[in-house]
Design a protein around this motif. Structure first.
Motif, PDB file in Angstrom:
ATOM      1  N   ALA A   1       0.221   9.085   7.292  1.00  0.00           N
ATOM      2  CA  ALA A   1      -1.078   8.720   7.847  1.00  0.00           C
ATOM      3  C   ALA A   1      -1.263   7.200   7.859  1.00  0.00           C
ATOM      4  CB  ALA A   1      -2.197   9.388   7.051  1.00  0.00           C
ATOM      5  N   LEU A   2      -0.838   6.542   6.794  1.00  0.00           N
ATOM      6  CA  LEU A   2      -0.972   5.091   6.740  1.00  0.00           C
ATOM      7  C   LEU A   2      -0.102   4.424   7.799  1.00  0.00           C
ATOM      8  CD1 LEU A   2      -2.018   2.501   5.456  1.00  0.00           C
ATOM      9  CD2 LEU A   2      -0.227   2.723   3.703  1.00  0.00           C
TER      10      LEU A   2
ATOM     11  N   GLN B   1      -0.855  15.582   4.097  1.00  0.00           N
ATOM     12  CA  GLN B   1      -1.078  14.819   5.323  1.00  0.00           C
ATOM     13  C   GLN B   1      -2.569  14.599   5.555  1.00  0.00           C
ATOM     14  OE1 GLN B   1       1.804  14.703   8.428  1.00  0.00           O
ATOM     15  NE2 GLN B   1       0.348  15.561   9.877  1.00  0.00           N
ATOM     16  N   TRP B   2      -3.374  15.624   5.297  1.00  0.00           N
ATOM     17  CA  TRP B   2      -4.815  15.464   5.455  1.00  0.00           C
ATOM     18  C   TRP B   2      -5.416  14.619   4.339  1.00  0.00           C
ATOM     19  CZ3 TRP B   2      -8.215  16.177   9.243  1.00  0.00           C
ATOM     20  CH2 TRP B   2      -7.753  16.845  10.380  1.00  0.00           C
ATOM     21  N   TYR B   3      -4.825  14.681   3.157  1.00  0.00           N
ATOM     22  CA  TYR B   3      -5.239  13.786   2.079  1.00  0.00           C
ATOM     23  C   TYR B   3      -5.068  12.334   2.524  1.00  0.00           C
ATOM     24  CZ  TYR B   3      -5.411  11.668  -2.616  1.00  0.00           C
ATOM     25  OH  TYR B   3      -5.734  10.901  -3.707  1.00  0.00           O
ATOM     26  N   GLY B   4      -3.902  12.049   3.110  1.00  0.00           N
ATOM     27  CA  GLY B   4      -3.652  10.705   3.615  1.00  0.00           C
ATOM     28  C   GLY B   4      -4.579  10.341   4.760  1.00  0.00           C
ATOM     29  N   ALA B   5      -4.829  11.307   5.649  1.00  0.00           N
ATOM     30  CA  ALA B   5      -5.715  11.047   6.784  1.00  0.00           C
ATOM     31  C   ALA B   5      -7.123  10.675   6.323  1.00  0.00           C
ATOM     32  CB  ALA B   5      -5.754  12.269   7.698  1.00  0.00           C
ATOM     33  N   ILE B   6      -7.602  11.370   5.299  1.00  0.00           N
ATOM     34  CA  ILE B   6      -8.940  11.067   4.769  1.00  0.00           C
ATOM     35  C   ILE B   6      -8.926   9.739   4.010  1.00  0.00           C
ATOM     36  CG2 ILE B   6     -10.700  11.833   3.123  1.00  0.00           C
ATOM     37  CD1 ILE B   6      -9.849  14.737   3.853  1.00  0.00           C
TER      38      ILE B   6
ATOM     39  N   ALA C   1       0.825  -1.207   0.000  1.00  0.00           N
ATOM     40  CA  ALA C   1       0.000   0.000   0.000  1.00  0.00           C
ATOM     41  C   ALA C   1       0.857   1.253   0.000  1.00  0.00           C
ATOM     42  CB  ALA C   1      -0.935   0.007   1.205  1.00  0.00           C
ATOM     43  N   PHE C   2       2.126   1.125   0.429  1.00  0.00           N
ATOM     44  CA  PHE C   2       3.065   2.240   0.365  1.00  0.00           C
ATOM     45  C   PHE C   2       3.597   2.296  -1.067  1.00  0.00           C
ATOM     46  CE2 PHE C   2       2.759   1.193   4.774  1.00  0.00           C
ATOM     47  CZ  PHE C   2       2.926   2.380   5.456  1.00  0.00           C
ATOM     48  N   GLY C   3       2.993   3.145  -1.871  1.00  0.00           N
ATOM     49  CA  GLY C   3       3.262   3.149  -3.306  1.00  0.00           C
ATOM     50  C   GLY C   3       4.445   3.993  -3.739  1.00  0.00           C
ATOM     51  N   MET C   4       5.095   4.676  -2.786  1.00  0.00           N
ATOM     52  CA  MET C   4       6.277   5.471  -3.098  1.00  0.00           C
ATOM     53  C   MET C   4       7.407   5.049  -2.166  1.00  0.00           C
ATOM     54  SD  MET C   4       4.474   9.241  -3.447  1.00  0.00           S
ATOM     55  CE  MET C   4       5.995  10.066  -3.984  1.00  0.00           C
ATOM     56  N   ALA C   5       8.593   5.540  -2.445  1.00  0.00           N
ATOM     57  CA  ALA C   5       9.746   5.236  -1.596  1.00  0.00           C
ATOM     58  C   ALA C   5       9.692   6.114  -0.342  1.00  0.00           C
ATOM     59  CB  ALA C   5      11.044   5.466  -2.366  1.00  0.00           C
ATOM     60  N   TRP C   6       8.773   5.779   0.555  1.00  0.00           N
ATOM     61  CA  TRP C   6       8.589   6.572   1.770  1.00  0.00           C
ATOM     62  C   TRP C   6       7.840   5.754   2.806  1.00  0.00           C
ATOM     63  CZ3 TRP C   6      10.943  10.650   3.529  1.00  0.00           C
ATOM     64  CH2 TRP C   6      10.405  11.402   4.572  1.00  0.00           C
TER      65      TRP C   6
ATOM     66  N   TYR D   1      -6.943   7.156   4.378  1.00  0.00           N
ATOM     67  CA  TYR D   1      -6.755   5.991   5.236  1.00  0.00           C
ATOM     68  C   TYR D   1      -7.626   6.029   6.500  1.00  0.00           C
ATOM     69  CZ  TYR D   1      -2.844   5.343   2.071  1.00  0.00           C
ATOM     70  OH  TYR D   1      -2.081   5.198   0.939  1.00  0.00           O
ATOM     71  N   ARG D   2      -8.494   7.047   6.587  1.00  0.00           N
ATOM     72  CA  ARG D   2      -9.466   7.157   7.661  1.00  0.00           C
ATOM     73  C   ARG D   2      -8.820   7.102   9.038  1.00  0.00           C
ATOM     74  NH1 ARG D   2     -14.205   3.207   5.078  1.00  0.00           N
ATOM     75  NH2 ARG D   2     -14.398   4.363   3.110  1.00  0.00           N
ATOM     76  N   VAL D   3      -7.925   8.031   9.266  1.00  0.00           N
ATOM     77  CA  VAL D   3      -7.255   8.127  10.553  1.00  0.00           C
ATOM     78  C   VAL D   3      -6.999   9.605  10.841  1.00  0.00           C
ATOM     79  CG1 VAL D   3      -4.957   7.865   9.514  1.00  0.00           C
ATOM     80  CG2 VAL D   3      -5.298   7.307  11.930  1.00  0.00           C
ATOM     81  N   LEU D   4      -7.121  10.002  12.097  1.00  0.00           N
ATOM     82  CA  LEU D   4      -6.872  11.386  12.469  1.00  0.00           C
ATOM     83  C   LEU D   4      -5.397  11.553  12.809  1.00  0.00           C
ATOM     84  CD1 LEU D   4      -7.860  14.242  13.086  1.00  0.00           C
ATOM     85  CD2 LEU D   4      -8.362  13.497  15.422  1.00  0.00           C
ATOM     86  N   LEU D   5      -4.681  12.246  11.947  1.00  0.00           N
ATOM     87  CA  LEU D   5      -3.263  12.525  12.173  1.00  0.00           C
ATOM     88  C   LEU D   5      -3.030  14.012  11.982  1.00  0.00           C
ATOM     89  CD1 LEU D   5      -0.301  11.748  12.616  1.00  0.00           C
ATOM     90  CD2 LEU D   5      -0.128  11.326  10.146  1.00  0.00           C
ATOM     91  N   LEU D   6      -2.698  14.694  13.055  1.00  0.00           N
ATOM     92  CA  LEU D   6      -2.358  16.111  12.955  1.00  0.00           C
ATOM     93  C   LEU D   6      -0.879  16.295  12.688  1.00  0.00           C
ATOM     94  CD1 LEU D   6      -4.449  17.508  15.921  1.00  0.00           C
ATOM     95  CD2 LEU D   6      -4.996  17.641  13.511  1.00  0.00           C
TER      96      LEU D   6
END
Length: 324
Positions: free
Chosen positions: A221-222, A312-317, A168-173, A319-324
């Motif tokens: 976020a993931l 970061q908010w794109y990822g949070a939405i 699911a980690f589609g980039m080198a990160w 993957y459905r997780v709250l990450l500030l």
């Protein structure tokens, strides 16, 4: 029976760098009969295949295989294809833009004592110019990383136990941190081997590369969703408040302008400019002071907070997780 090693290298459309890496592997002090090299292209790549064929014609003693995934899915998927196809007990990972030191594989092999489930991590050296750019300086932080796939080695049994890399980690990160966290969670020891050294030269980067790099933040976020405690302990101890403050001041400045609240506009403008100046200075403090680099730092320091918060908010939405 002597322990043998499979070296897995993910690659995609960087044949010149890959050949440099292969040349370093051909100079390993470990006998060539004791290791194989498995190269996996992240999607079809004819130029890389041709470059490998030309190089292999001059180095037939190296046991080498070249695979390709059906479509581009990221280095995590390429590494999975590589280690699952590997023949040997130990799986060493490096990247196509790295240069393993001559004793790299020998160091891993010497510190392996037959444990069925074990991981090892080596030392990464990033050569820097006397006056590095911000991108070079950020790349150099790999030298202090606990566990990165540019230089690590796992028993195949350990990789099977944790199901390898999360594709699911589609980039080198963060895919390497996710593997590290699974190893920790399952109690598989990670041993530091400083003698296993890999050089990681900094690739040339275009102007404003730091802005493009912010997209990787969606995978924070993931990683946080899967390993919240370890994420806070080892990756990001607290939210990026300085980014949120910068963005909030800019929004307040725009609102004050629309509603003609002049004192509030001036106050928000001063606050926003102060945030940008401090961020720019922080990035320039230990890096190059050329006119071009100063201009790049000033422009990207204005834009990075917005890009970082967005991704970061794109990822949070996503993957459905709250990450500030």
């Amino acid at each position: 029976m002597e322990t043998k090693i499979s070296v897995v290298i993910p690659t995609y459309k960087r044949p010149r760098l890959l050949v440099r890496c292969l040349e370093a592997l051909a100079l390993q002090t470990l006998d060539k009969t004791m290791f194989e090299v498995v190269i996996v292209s992240d999607g079809p790549d004819r130029a890389t295949g041709e470059a490998i064929a030309r190089w292999y014609a001059t180095q037939p003693a190296v046991n080498l295989r070249y695979l390709s995934t059906p479509a581009k899915k990221g280095p995590a998927a390429a590494r999975n294809a590589g280690w699952m196809a590997a023949k040997h007990t130990l799986i060493a990972f490096t990247d196509d833009d790295c240069v393993p030191a001559p004793g790299w594989l020998q160091a891993f092999r010497c510190h392996y004592h037959g444990e069925p489930h074990v991981a090892m991590t080596g030392r990464v050296q990033v050569p820097l110019s006397p006056r590095p750019t911000d991108f070079e300086w950020n790349t150099a932080q790999l030298q202090t990383a606990e566990f990165i796939t540019a230089n690590c080695c796992c028993s195949k049994a350990a990789l099977l136990s944790v199901d390898g890399f999360d594709e699911a980690f589609g980039m080198a990160w963060r895919e390497d941190s996710e593997l590290q966290f699974k190893l920790i969670t399952q109690g598989i020891p990670i041993v530091r081997i400083d003698e296993a050294c890999v050089w990681h030269p900094v690739r040339p980067a275009p102007w404003g590369v730091s802005l493009r790099e912010q997209k990787k933040g969606l995978y924070n976020a993931l990683l946080y969703k899967k390993h919240p405690r370890l994420f806070r302990e080892k990756i990001q101890r607290r939210p990026l408040w300085h980014y949120y403050i910068t963005v909030s001041l800019f929004v307040a400045m725009c609102a004050a302008l629309v509603f003609d609240w002049r004192p509030w506009f001036q106050l928000a403008l001063i606050g926003w400019l102060l945030c940008v100046v401090l961020f720019t200075w922080k990035r320039l403090r230990t890096t190059r002071k050329s006119i071009s680099h100063i201009a790049e730092m000033a422009v990207t320091s204005m834009l990075i907070p917005f890009a970082s918060v967005y991704w970061q908010w794109y990822g949070a939405i996503k993957y459905r997780v709250l990450l500030l």
